[in-house]
Design a protein around this motif. Sequence first.
Motif, PDB file in Angstrom:
ATOM      1  N   UNK A 283      42.025   7.618  19.092  1.00 31.95           N
ATOM      2  CA  UNK A 283      40.821   8.233  19.654  1.00 31.95           C
ATOM      3  C   UNK A 283      39.802   8.521  18.548  1.00 31.95           C
ATOM      4  N   UNK A 284      40.283   8.786  17.332  1.00 31.46           N
ATOM      5  CA  UNK A 284      39.377   8.968  16.204  1.00 31.46           C
ATOM      6  C   UNK A 284      38.810   7.623  15.752  1.00 31.46           C
ATOM      7  N   UNK A 285      39.646   6.587  15.748  1.00 33.64           N
ATOM      8  CA  UNK A 285      39.186   5.251  15.350  1.00 33.64           C
ATOM      9  C   UNK A 285      38.069   4.782  16.283  1.00 33.64           C
ATOM     10  N   UNK A 286      38.195   5.115  17.565  1.00 34.41           N
ATOM     11  CA  UNK A 286      37.171   4.711  18.522  1.00 34.41           C
ATOM     12  C   UNK A 286      35.816   5.343  18.223  1.00 34.41           C
ATOM     13  N   UNK A 287      35.814   6.438  17.472  1.00 31.89           N
ATOM     14  CA  UNK A 287      34.555   7.088  17.123  1.00 31.89           C
ATOM     15  C   UNK A 287      33.865   6.423  15.929  1.00 31.89           C
ATOM     16  N   UNK A 288      34.537   5.500  15.247  1.00 32.14           N
ATOM     17  CA  UNK A 288      33.923   4.840  14.090  1.00 32.14           C
ATOM     18  C   UNK A 288      32.599   4.192  14.464  1.00 32.14           C
ATOM     19  N   UNK A 289      32.579   3.538  15.621  1.00 35.26           N
ATOM     20  CA  UNK A 289      31.376   2.805  16.008  1.00 35.26           C
ATOM     21  C   UNK A 289      30.207   3.758  16.232  1.00 35.26           C
TER      22      UNK A 289
END
Length: 408
Positions: free
Chosen positions: A126-132
């Motif tokens: 869920x944190x990785x999805x915030x990279x974008x």
Amino acid sequence: MTDQALDSSVVSEDPHARRNAFVLSAAAAINGGIPPIAITLGGLAGIYLLGPDKSLATLPVSGFNLGVALGAIPAALLMREIGRRYGFMSGTLFAVLGGIVSAIAVILGQFWILFAGFLCVGLATSFVQQYRFAAADSGDEAFRAKAISWVMMGGIAAAIIGPQTVIFTRNLLQPIPFAGAFFAMSVLAVIGLGVLTLLSGSAREAPKRVEVKGGRSLAEIARQPRFVVAVLCAMGSYALMALVMTAAPLAMVACGLGEDNAALGIQWHVLAMFGPSFFTGRLIARFGAEAIITVGMALLAGCAAVALSGIALAHFWIALILLGVGWNFGFIGATAMLTQTYRPEERSKVQGLNDFLVFGTVATASFGSGSIFSSFGWDWINLAVFPVVVVCVLGVAVAVFSRRRMPV
């Protein structure tokens, strides 16, 4: 000049925007290699741990997607308080824990411990999805689509890192299968943590007070037609990808194609997911998000058509490639559209809500994938694609007709 214009002016001059986009792309390459491991092996490990009833085999993958959904809003809120850098670094700790717990689960032969491990890996994702969003928010409006594409390009390396890790480590701790690959997820997370320490500028600091207070209510934002369509298409493209991808390794093994071919199929799929990111941003800038989403939906329908035409290795791999490219166009297009619907001070809550809705739907799709495959077979997985594509295309048509409304 309005406060919003002043904010945009400051953001556009941020010298760290390009650097952070590249750092986040590298982090996406490493931490993004973890989900393909979980997706490739989750259902197969579930079959290994379950008894005669295999209908719950994909439940670990559903746990992974549930973790992404449950972590979406807390991840956004945490980064609102402590900043992107420390928030992202905190997220990787869940992946370290999840990999270790998943490995222990197969060593002990405990299905529900595996589910818990995958839930932790999902929280990390869920944190990785915030990279974008972090990359898009660090630059001006003209930079947003390009920044999103740069971050998504990290997935090209992830497409190689994840499946190849499966091939080289899944039997590392024989005679216990899969444990080596799950431990490898933790190793990747530690490396990704080191990369994230390189974030600079505004990504290192907690947002200013003006960025975390005020703005419209979520109810008011959600009434915008473009917001509804953006979220609908993000949900549709991601849920269809999860539905087909979760069942694909099970179907390939059931057809006698083997676990290595299943891992390579996922590798081609993930490459197709992120490979177009080299030019997706430019296509969106030239033709508009609506057109690119529509092309993405057509490719998803093409994936289902190919999968329904046969069960040879080529059918699976071509279908998975079309699935990946369709997801890329549909999801990046929807993400770009979403960024047009909120103001800077509203971004945390809108992005959190978006990811909660998207990954809640994805969790449902991945769970349904195992049940549908077990009860009805591979064909019905693919037949389910068509009605969702139709609904999303109709939504895009609504967005086109609403473009003349007052912008955010």
